[in-house]
Design a protein around this motif. Structure first.
Motif, PDB file in Angstrom:
ATOM      1  N   ARG A 164     -13.887  15.336 -54.638  1.00 29.21           N
ATOM      2  CA  ARG A 164     -14.885  15.521 -55.701  1.00 29.21           C
ATOM      3  C   ARG A 164     -14.495  14.727 -56.952  1.00 29.21           C
ATOM      4  O   ARG A 164     -15.322  14.064 -57.576  1.00 29.21           O
ATOM      5  CB  ARG A 164     -15.016  17.013 -56.039  1.00 29.21           C
ATOM      6  N   TYR A 165     -13.221  14.810 -57.313  1.00 27.37           N
ATOM      7  CA  TYR A 165     -12.754  14.104 -58.502  1.00 27.37           C
ATOM      8  C   TYR A 165     -12.877  12.583 -58.323  1.00 27.37           C
ATOM      9  O   TYR A 165     -13.286  11.868 -59.248  1.00 27.37           O
ATOM     10  CB  TYR A 165     -11.309  14.495 -58.788  1.00 27.37           C
ATOM     11  N   ALA A 166     -12.528  12.087 -57.131  1.00 31.97           N
ATOM     12  CA  ALA A 166     -12.657  10.650 -56.874  1.00 31.97           C
ATOM     13  C   ALA A 166     -14.129  10.223 -56.942  1.00 31.97           C
ATOM     14  O   ALA A 166     -14.452   9.146 -57.480  1.00 31.97           O
ATOM     15  CB  ALA A 166     -12.060  10.314 -55.509  1.00 31.97           C
ATOM     16  N   TRP A 167     -15.023  11.057 -56.411  1.00 33.09           N
ATOM     17  CA  TRP A 167     -16.453  10.745 -56.462  1.00 33.09           C
ATOM     18  C   TRP A 167     -16.955  10.700 -57.897  1.00 33.09           C
ATOM     19  O   TRP A 167     -17.785   9.860 -58.247  1.00 33.09           O
ATOM     20  CB  TRP A 167     -17.227  11.783 -55.653  1.00 33.09           C
ATOM     21  N   GLN A 168     -16.419  11.603 -58.758  1.00 35.92           N
ATOM     22  CA  GLN A 168     -16.797  11.585 -60.173  1.00 35.92           C
ATOM     23  C   GLN A 168     -16.335  10.303 -60.854  1.00 35.92           C
ATOM     24  O   GLN A 168     -16.897   9.901 -61.875  1.00 35.92           O
ATOM     25  CB  GLN A 168     -16.206  12.798 -60.887  1.00 35.92           C
ATOM     26  N   LYS A 169     -15.288   9.679 -60.295  1.00 35.83           N
ATOM     27  CA  LYS A 169     -14.788   8.404 -60.821  1.00 35.83           C
ATOM     28  C   LYS A 169     -15.394   7.212 -60.073  1.00 35.83           C
ATOM     29  O   LYS A 169     -14.875   6.092 -60.173  1.00 35.83           O
ATOM     30  CB  LYS A 169     -13.267   8.362 -60.714  1.00 35.83           C
ATOM     31  N   ASN A 170     -16.452   7.470 -59.280  1.00 33.13           N
ATOM     32  CA  ASN A 170     -17.146   6.420 -58.520  1.00 33.13           C
ATOM     33  C   ASN A 170     -16.240   5.766 -57.481  1.00 33.13           C
ATOM     34  O   ASN A 170     -16.275   4.549 -57.265  1.00 33.13           O
ATOM     35  CB  ASN A 170     -17.715   5.350 -59.467  1.00 33.13           C
ATOM     36  N   VAL A 171     -15.401   6.583 -56.854  1.00 35.89           N
ATOM     37  CA  VAL A 171     -14.508   6.107 -55.797  1.00 35.89           C
ATOM     38  C   VAL A 171     -14.772   6.945 -54.557  1.00 35.89           C
ATOM     39  O   VAL A 171     -14.752   8.181 -54.615  1.00 35.89           O
ATOM     40  CB  VAL A 171     -13.024   6.231 -56.208  1.00 35.89           C
ATOM     41  N   ASN A 172     -15.030   6.290 -53.444  1.00 35.41           N
ATOM     42  CA  ASN A 172     -15.226   6.986 -52.168  1.00 35.41           C
ATOM     43  C   ASN A 172     -13.865   7.103 -51.484  1.00 35.41           C
ATOM     44  O   ASN A 172     -13.472   6.248 -50.695  1.00 35.41           O
ATOM     45  CB  ASN A 172     -16.223   6.218 -51.295  1.00 35.41           C
ATOM     46  N   LEU A 173     -13.148   8.176 -51.773  1.00 36.11           N
ATOM     47  CA  LEU A 173     -11.782   8.325 -51.285  1.00 36.11           C
ATOM     48  C   LEU A 173     -11.741   8.710 -49.813  1.00 36.11           C
ATOM     49  O   LEU A 173     -10.969   8.155 -49.035  1.00 36.11           O
ATOM     50  CB  LEU A 173     -11.041   9.368 -52.138  1.00 36.11           C
ATOM     51  N   GLY A 174     -12.516   9.695 -49.413  1.00 35.31           N
ATOM     52  CA  GLY A 174     -12.546  10.113 -48.016  1.00 35.31           C
ATOM     53  C   GLY A 174     -11.244  10.702 -47.524  1.00 35.31           C
ATOM     54  O   GLY A 174     -10.809  10.452 -46.387  1.00 35.31           O
ATOM     55  N   LEU A 175     -10.585  11.493 -48.370  1.00 33.26           N
ATOM     56  CA  LEU A 175      -9.311  12.111 -47.984  1.00 33.26           C
ATOM     57  C   LEU A 175      -9.527  13.139 -46.876  1.00 33.26           C
ATOM     58  O   LEU A 175     -10.504  13.888 -46.883  1.00 33.26           O
ATOM     59  CB  LEU A 175      -8.671  12.786 -49.206  1.00 33.26           C
ATOM     60  N   THR A 176      -8.606  13.180 -45.920  1.00 30.25           N
ATOM     61  CA  THR A 176      -8.640  14.165 -44.840  1.00 30.25           C
ATOM     62  C   THR A 176      -7.404  15.050 -44.918  1.00 30.25           C
ATOM     63  O   THR A 176      -6.419  14.724 -45.587  1.00 30.25           O
ATOM     64  CB  THR A 176      -8.682  13.476 -43.471  1.00 30.25           C
ATOM     65  N   VAL A 177      -7.450  16.185 -44.213  1.00 32.06           N
ATOM     66  CA  VAL A 177      -6.304  17.091 -44.173  1.00 32.06           C
ATOM     67  C   VAL A 177      -5.103  16.394 -43.549  1.00 32.06           C
ATOM     68  O   VAL A 177      -3.954  16.588 -43.985  1.00 32.06           O
ATOM     69  CB  VAL A 177      -6.665  18.373 -43.399  1.00 32.06           C
ATOM     70  N   GLN A 178      -5.344  15.570 -42.543  1.00 35.96           N
ATOM     71  CA  GLN A 178      -4.252  14.845 -41.896  1.00 35.96           C
ATOM     72  C   GLN A 178      -3.533  13.935 -42.881  1.00 35.96           C
ATOM     73  O   GLN A 178      -2.295  13.891 -42.919  1.00 35.96           O
ATOM     74  CB  GLN A 178      -4.803  14.022 -40.731  1.00 35.96           C
ATOM     75  N   GLU A 179      -4.277  13.218 -43.713  1.00 33.40           N
ATOM     76  CA  GLU A 179      -3.656  12.345 -44.708  1.00 33.40           C
ATOM     77  C   GLU A 179      -2.949  13.156 -45.785  1.00 33.40           C
ATOM     78  O   GLU A 179      -1.877  12.759 -46.264  1.00 33.40           O
ATOM     79  CB  GLU A 179      -4.717  11.456 -45.341  1.00 33.40           C
ATOM     80  N   LEU A 180      -3.541  14.296 -46.175  1.00 36.79           N
ATOM     81  CA  LEU A 180      -2.897  15.142 -47.177  1.00 36.79           C
ATOM     82  C   LEU A 180      -1.551  15.646 -46.673  1.00 36.79           C
ATOM     83  O   LEU A 180      -0.575  15.720 -47.433  1.00 36.79           O
ATOM     84  CB  LEU A 180      -3.808  16.322 -47.539  1.00 36.79           C
ATOM     85  N   LYS A 181      -1.453  15.983 -45.397  1.00 37.44           N
ATOM     86  CA  LYS A 181      -0.167  16.422 -44.837  1.00 37.44           C
ATOM     87  C   LYS A 181       0.857  15.290 -44.871  1.00 37.44           C
ATOM     88  O   LYS A 181       2.049  15.539 -45.089  1.00 37.44           O
ATOM     89  CB  LYS A 181      -0.363  16.930 -43.414  1.00 37.44           C
ATOM     90  N   CYS A 182       0.415  14.058 -44.662  1.00 31.13           N
ATOM     91  CA  CYS A 182       1.338  12.920 -44.789  1.00 31.13           C
ATOM     92  C   CYS A 182       1.861  12.803 -46.217  1.00 31.13           C
ATOM     93  O   CYS A 182       3.054  12.561 -46.435  1.00 31.13           O
ATOM     94  CB  CYS A 182       0.645  11.626 -44.376  1.00 31.13           C
ATOM     95  N   VAL A 183       0.972  12.982 -47.190  1.00 33.24           N
ATOM     96  CA  VAL A 183       1.386  12.931 -48.598  1.00 33.24           C
ATOM     97  C   VAL A 183       2.382  14.044 -48.893  1.00 33.24           C
ATOM     98  O   VAL A 183       3.425  13.818 -49.534  1.00 33.24           O
ATOM     99  CB  VAL A 183       0.162  13.027 -49.521  1.00 33.24           C
ATOM    100  N   LEU A 184       2.099  15.258 -48.421  1.00 36.22           N
ATOM    101  CA  LEU A 184       3.038  16.367 -48.629  1.00 36.22           C
ATOM    102  C   LEU A 184       4.371  16.079 -47.961  1.00 36.22           C
ATOM    103  O   LEU A 184       5.436  16.382 -48.509  1.00 36.22           O
ATOM    104  CB  LEU A 184       2.435  17.660 -48.079  1.00 36.22           C
ATOM    105  N   GLY A 185       4.332  15.502 -46.757  1.00 29.57           N
ATOM    106  CA  GLY A 185       5.571  15.176 -46.065  1.00 29.57           C
ATOM    107  C   GLY A 185       6.425  14.192 -46.849  1.00 29.57           C
ATOM    108  O   GLY A 185       7.653  14.338 -46.927  1.00 29.57           O
TER     109      GLY A 185
END
Length: 593
Positions: A164-185
């Motif tokens: 939502r925040y990326a969309w408000q900044k006119n960025v189509n981020l398309g983050l997924t749970v799988q990618e978020l787990k990689c970031v947490l890792g």
């Protein structure tokens, strides 16, 4: 900008009664130039006044930029407060002298002190913990325990708010749970493997390249996700809450921490500090000064260090204390209320002199909560105990005590290496035991008389310190320049600490230390959620690096049957780390061939 007020004595406070606007570097210089006779102090940094505004979403510069870069003054605010200041950061409260506190307490009902032991009317602790028994039966792996806190609902919430925040900044981020787990890792891995620059994880140089990270997610994708990581809707923020940007995460994590907390009788309450990493040379503090830099967080833990409840401090301007209590005492009441949401049981909370007062003991007693803590003399409501100078002349282990006959609250003054005051509404003097205490320059152990409430306090009060110690060992090193980025690392570290504490309870024979626990979670998150754009490279890495390392392989049940990687027949179990179907009978042979 920074405001300075000295905490050492009435004369010092009067000299600085007017708030002086200065730079953070001048705050530190003022501390280093001060004489050692002052009381213990700390530097507290609060979020900006406009923390809910859109400005604080923007980074102030690159993490790897020049060391001279600085955050704008409206982002950073610091004040020097005395450690025993129960009201926290409010400068007006810092000017409150003990004499004024005594005059304020004169309006309280008069107490009648008698020389006898306490006769508490609390029931005995008989509660059992079926939830922990259920966790033991589930035999959860370290990843399963960590995902009790960062569960599917929490991860989906973070993904939605970030997109939502990326969309408000006119960025189509398309983050997924799988990618978020990689970031947490990667954030978890940075706690025990850190580089001067986080981009070195992806460099091809042989001295820095980390294949586990590089194969999990591309560098630019990680940087993009990390820069837009968000936890609240900017269109629906509470302007009166300095932590509005992370308030939904705080509520979510507090709920998960309390839901899975061990049901115990003894708890500790205290202050923790979340370090703030800004581009400031002054963050390198003098090692001999007990000054800490960052956000103050009120924490309630079990005696072993499991974090049950936390709340970042905002001062009395944003958090109104309960009537008759200071800010610290009000936070203890909130923690007690959080405990009683699981049932009105005779919990016993321990805390230090920053929080303790006879008034607080009285309120907790009415709530059915036991409490014990060290107390400053001016908060004892004129309890007529022996003068500390007279007690110091007596042999070590001597003590004096009085009990409020109306409310059964005891105040004890005990002579050890120094004279200490302890107050309790649940534990008395008897039985008095002999305790071996260090004495003299040689630190030889000598027997000293120790009242019961002193012994119990020393045994159970260290929960917050144990949690801080565990977090400090392998805390998340990667951070951004948003004011709340270090706070997110603190929450991740706290969740890992809690998961490890549950692992110690559920698997007492496993003997997995905190480092091995964190390594297992990081490896599984990075290997199981890696980018599948290069399957050949990923399959080769799993075979060469993970299958035979003998570290953190757990057999878990899977809903869909797959072929065993060893005997190739159908199986409903798999290795959680390797993500390969393996029979229980083939498990050992598969990992040692």
């Amino acid at each position: 900008m920074a405001s300075v007020s000295r905490g050492g004595g009435a004369a010092g406070r009067r000299a600085h009664s007017k708030v002086k606007s200065t730079k953070l570097l001048e705050v530190l210089n003022a501390l280093e130039d001060g004489d050692s006779g002052h009381s213990r102090e700390e530097i507290f940094i609060a979020p900006p006044d406009n923390a809910s505004g859109d400005f604080t979403d923007e980074d102030s510069g690159d993490e790897d930029g020049p060391r001279g870069a600085q955050l704008p003054g409206r982002v950073l605010q610091a004040s020097v407060v005395a450690e025993d200041s129960g009201t926290g950061e409010d400068n007006d409260d810092l000017e409150l002298q003990p004499a004024k506190r005594r005059r304020k307490a004169a309006g309280e009902p008069q107490r009648f002190w008698a020389k006898r032991d306490i006769r508490p009317d609390f029931s005995n602790w008989t509660a059992s913990d079926p939830h922990i028994e259920d966790l033991k039966n589930q035999e959860l792996s370290p990843v399963g325990l960590f995902e009790l806190f960062f569960d599917e609902g929490t991860l989906n919430f973070i993904v939605n708010e970030t997109n939502r925040y990326a969309w408000q900044k006119n960025v189509n981020l398309g983050l997924t749970v799988q990618e978020l787990k990689c970031v947490l890792g990667i954030l978890i891995l940075s706690g025990y493997i850190s580089y001067p620059r986080r981009r070195m994880f992806w460099e091809t140089s042989p001295d820095s390249h980390h294949r586990l990270v590089a194969d999990a997610i591309r560098r630019d994708r990680f940087e993009l996700i990390f820069s837009y990581l968000h936890f609240a809707d900017n269109n629906d923020l509470d302007d009166s809450d300095r932590f509005a940007k992370v308030r939904p995460l705080i509520v979510q994590m507090n709920g998960n921490f309390q839901k899975h907390a061990p049901l115990e009788e003894f708890y500790s309450f205290g202050e923790s500090m979340c370090e703030y990493f800004g581009h400031r040379r002054s963050k390198q503090l003098h090692s001999a000064k007990p000054v800490r830099l960052g956000y103050k967080i009120w924490c309630g833990t079990t005696s072993r260090g499991y974090l049950v409840w936390f709340e970042p401090s905002q001062g009395t301007l944003f958090t109104k204390p309960d009537s008759g209590l200071d800010l610290g005492g009000s936070m203890v009441i909130k923690f007690a209320d959080a405990l009683q949401e699981r049932g009105c049981l005779p919990y016993h909370i321990f805390f230090d002199k920053v929080f303790t007062s006879v008034k607080l003991m009285s309120i907790l007693r009415k709530k059915g909560v036991k409490a014990t803590g060290t107390v400053c003399e001016y908060r004892t409501e004129r309890c007529p105990l022996k003068d500390p100078k007279e007690l110091r002349k007596m042999k070590r282990g001597s003590f004096d005590y009085k009990v409020d006959e109306r409310e059964e609250i005891i105040v004890c003054r005990w002579h050890d290496s120094s004279v200490v005051n302890i107050c309790s509404n649940a534990v008395g003097i008897e039985p008095v035991r002999l305790s071996s205490r260090p004495a003299g320059a040689a630190k030889a152990r000598t027997p000293v008389c120790q009242p019961s409430l002193v012994k119990l306090y020393q045994e159970k009060v260290g929960g917050v310190s144990r949690m801080d110690q565990n977090i400090a060992k392998y805390k998340v090193k990667i951070r951004g320049l948003k004011w709340y980025s270090s706070f997110i690392g603190y929450v991740i570290d706290a969740a890992l600490n809690n998961a490890w504490q549950l692992h110690r309870i559920c698997c007492p024979d496993a003997r997995v230390d905190l480092l091995a626990f964190r390594r297992y979670v990081a490896c599984v998150y990075l290997e199981s959620n890696a980018d599948a754009s290069s399957p050949a490279r990923r399959g080769r890495r799993l075979e060469t690096e993970s299958r035979f390392d003998m570290i953190g392989h757990w057999i878990v049940h899977q809903d869909r049957r797959t072929r065993c990687a060893l005997c190739h027949s159908q199986t409903n179990t798999r290795c959680e780390k390797c993500q390969k179907g393996v029979h229980a009978k083939c498990f050992r042979e598969y990992h040692v061939r």
